[in-house]
Design a protein around this motif. Structure first.
Motif, PDB file in Angstrom:
ATOM      1  N   ARG A 178      55.415   0.666  66.178  1.00 57.51           N
ATOM      2  CA  ARG A 178      54.801   1.623  65.266  1.00 57.51           C
ATOM      3  C   ARG A 178      55.883   2.325  64.468  1.00 57.51           C
ATOM      4  O   ARG A 178      57.053   2.356  64.866  1.00 57.51           O
ATOM      5  CB  ARG A 178      53.950   2.636  66.032  1.00 57.51           C
ATOM      6  CG  ARG A 178      54.657   3.399  67.127  1.00 57.51           C
ATOM      7  CD  ARG A 178      53.659   4.186  67.940  1.00 57.51           C
ATOM      8  NE  ARG A 178      54.274   4.869  69.081  1.00 57.51           N
ATOM      9  CZ  ARG A 178      53.579   5.473  70.051  1.00 57.51           C
ATOM     10  NH1 ARG A 178      52.240   5.459  70.012  1.00 57.51           N
ATOM     11  NH2 ARG A 178      54.197   6.071  71.040  1.00 57.51           N
ATOM     12  N   GLN A 179      55.500   2.900  63.337  1.00 61.54           N
ATOM     13  CA  GLN A 179      56.464   3.525  62.449  1.00 61.54           C
ATOM     14  C   GLN A 179      56.839   4.911  62.946  1.00 61.54           C
ATOM     15  O   GLN A 179      56.013   5.684  63.425  1.00 61.54           O
ATOM     16  CB  GLN A 179      55.901   3.613  61.025  1.00 61.54           C
ATOM     17  CG  GLN A 179      56.905   4.146  60.009  1.00 61.54           C
ATOM     18  CD  GLN A 179      56.400   4.026  58.578  1.00 61.54           C
ATOM     19  OE1 GLN A 179      55.403   3.360  58.339  1.00 61.54           O
ATOM     20  NE2 GLN A 179      57.091   4.653  57.645  1.00 61.54           N
ATOM     21  N   ASP A 180      58.128   5.211  62.809  1.00 66.38           N
ATOM     22  CA  ASP A 180      58.651   6.538  63.132  1.00 66.38           C
ATOM     23  C   ASP A 180      59.599   6.933  62.004  1.00 66.38           C
ATOM     24  O   ASP A 180      60.803   6.699  62.066  1.00 66.38           O
ATOM     25  CB  ASP A 180      59.385   6.507  64.474  1.00 66.38           C
ATOM     26  CG  ASP A 180      59.934   7.877  64.863  1.00 66.38           C
ATOM     27  OD1 ASP A 180      59.468   8.880  64.293  1.00 66.38           O
ATOM     28  OD2 ASP A 180      60.841   7.931  65.724  1.00 66.38           O
ATOM     29  N   GLY A 181      59.024   7.505  60.949  1.00 63.97           N
ATOM     30  CA  GLY A 181      59.825   7.857  59.779  1.00 63.97           C
ATOM     31  C   GLY A 181      60.335   6.619  59.060  1.00 63.97           C
ATOM     32  O   GLY A 181      59.553   5.761  58.661  1.00 63.97           O
ATOM     33  N   ARG A 182      61.647   6.511  58.948  1.00 63.57           N
ATOM     34  CA  ARG A 182      62.253   5.361  58.273  1.00 63.57           C
ATOM     35  C   ARG A 182      62.648   4.270  59.259  1.00 63.57           C
ATOM     36  O   ARG A 182      63.353   3.329  58.905  1.00 63.57           O
ATOM     37  CB  ARG A 182      63.465   5.802  57.458  1.00 63.57           C
ATOM     38  CG  ARG A 182      63.142   6.841  56.396  1.00 63.57           C
ATOM     39  CD  ARG A 182      64.360   7.242  55.570  1.00 63.57           C
ATOM     40  NE  ARG A 182      64.738   6.172  54.634  1.00 63.57           N
ATOM     41  CZ  ARG A 182      65.843   5.467  54.735  1.00 63.57           C
ATOM     42  NH1 ARG A 182      66.684   5.666  55.757  1.00 63.57           N
ATOM     43  NH2 ARG A 182      66.133   4.535  53.832  1.00 63.57           N
ATOM     44  N   LEU A 183      62.201   4.403  60.504  1.00 61.50           N
ATOM     45  CA  LEU A 183      62.496   3.429  61.544  1.00 61.50           C
ATOM     46  C   LEU A 183      61.202   2.926  62.165  1.00 61.50           C
ATOM     47  O   LEU A 183      60.132   3.486  61.942  1.00 61.50           O
ATOM     48  CB  LEU A 183      63.378   4.056  62.636  1.00 61.50           C
ATOM     49  CG  LEU A 183      64.739   4.604  62.200  1.00 61.50           C
ATOM     50  CD1 LEU A 183      65.403   5.316  63.387  1.00 61.50           C
ATOM     51  CD2 LEU A 183      65.638   3.504  61.670  1.00 61.50           C
ATOM     52  N   LEU A 184      61.317   1.885  62.948  1.00 62.88           N
ATOM     53  CA  LEU A 184      60.201   1.393  63.744  1.00 62.88           C
ATOM     54  C   LEU A 184      60.519   1.669  65.204  1.00 62.88           C
ATOM     55  O   LEU A 184      61.625   1.378  65.678  1.00 62.88           O
ATOM     56  CB  LEU A 184      59.996  -0.107  63.528  1.00 62.88           C
ATOM     57  CG  LEU A 184      59.541  -0.551  62.133  1.00 62.88           C
ATOM     58  CD1 LEU A 184      59.479  -2.078  62.065  1.00 62.88           C
ATOM     59  CD2 LEU A 184      58.198   0.055  61.761  1.00 62.88           C
ATOM     60  N   GLU A 185      59.558   2.239  65.898  1.00 65.95           N
ATOM     61  CA  GLU A 185      59.717   2.490  67.331  1.00 65.95           C
ATOM     62  C   GLU A 185      59.083   1.326  68.083  1.00 65.95           C
ATOM     63  O   GLU A 185      57.910   1.015  67.891  1.00 65.95           O
ATOM     64  CB  GLU A 185      59.029   3.793  67.722  1.00 65.95           C
ATOM     65  CG  GLU A 185      59.149   4.094  69.216  1.00 65.95           C
ATOM     66  CD  GLU A 185      58.259   5.251  69.632  1.00 65.95           C
ATOM     67  OE1 GLU A 185      58.761   6.381  69.671  1.00 65.95           O
ATOM     68  OE2 GLU A 185      57.062   4.998  69.894  1.00 65.95           O
ATOM     69  N   ILE A 186      59.863   0.702  68.943  1.00 65.10           N
ATOM     70  CA  ILE A 186      59.381  -0.459  69.686  1.00 65.10           C
ATOM     71  C   ILE A 186      59.399  -0.132  71.172  1.00 65.10           C
ATOM     72  O   ILE A 186      60.386   0.386  71.703  1.00 65.10           O
ATOM     73  CB  ILE A 186      60.256  -1.697  69.414  1.00 65.10           C
ATOM     74  CG1 ILE A 186      60.300  -1.976  67.898  1.00 65.10           C
ATOM     75  CG2 ILE A 186      59.719  -2.916  70.162  1.00 65.10           C
ATOM     76  CD1 ILE A 186      61.205  -3.109  67.511  1.00 65.10           C
TER      77      ILE A 186
END
Length: 211
Positions: free
Chosen positions: A191-199
């Motif tokens: 899922r998206q976390d700002g400008r990163l993806l949280e995996i």
């Protein structure tokens, strides 16, 4: 006089055209006629035999059966196991452009070498859930998550599950997505976390430990 003429005669022989020295030695071995069939003719003959014997129809039916089976149950993604412990990390989707990106009129949008993060312009609208569709625990877990999440199988029968669960299922063909995100175990969530993806890899409780 003979001694003087000998070198001249030798020179004349050496300079003489090869045709003048050619001789017919006759036939020195047995000569056989070419009896091999033309390759295309052999292929055509073989195809005709296969058609008449029904072998062509059998091969076509077998190909059709295998294709349908592959669509109904794609090859599972190799190397993935059920998660035994929770793991979480961030994934930066930023890329460095190898060439200029231009608009419809040739205007420069991004120059080569520019670092671009796709999440700056396109949001990840749905959470991605990766799971083994043959594992009842993983399937039950995934179906309890956000209804808008995309369910992506790494193993199982997507068409069969769609019919049974009335949900759209996708398949990570060739394991391209799991490899890109570094996922080693399932179920997993992206899922998206700002400008990163949280995996996250989620360790589900063992079935026998549940009440």
């Amino acid at each position: 006089m003979r001694k003087l003429l000998a070198p001249s005669i030798l020179l004349a022989v050496l300079l003489c055209p090869s045709q003048a020295l050619a001789r017919d030695y006759g036939q020195r071995g047995t000569v056989f006629p070419v009896i091999e069939r033309d390759l295309l003719e052999q292929i055509h003959s073989r195809l005709t035999q296969m058609e008449q014997s029904g072998e062509t129809a059998r091969l076509n039916n077998e190909l059709k059966r295998r294709t349908i089976a592959r669509v109904n149950r794609p090859d599972p993604v190799a190397g993935l196991v059920r998660a035994s412990e929770a793991r979480r990390w961030s994934f930066d989707p930023t890329i460095t452009l190898a060439a200029d990106i231009t608009g419809a009129k040739g205007e420069l949008i991004h120059a080569a070498g520019t670092k671009v993060n796709p999440l700056d312009s396109v949001q990840l609208r749905s959470t991605l859930l990766f799971l083994d569709g043959d594992d009842p625990d993983q399937l039950a877990w995934a179906l309890k998550q956000d209804a808008s999440a995309k369910l992506i199988l790494v193993k199982g029968a997507p068409l069969e599950l769609m019919k049974a669960r009335q949900r759209r299922f996708y398949f990570d063909q060739g394991g391209k997505l799991t490899a890109k995100f570094g996922i080693k175990s399932v179920p997993a969530r992206v899922r998206q976390d700002g400008r990163l993806l949280e995996i996250s890899e989620i360790a589900l409780p063992p079935r026998e430990a549940r009440p």
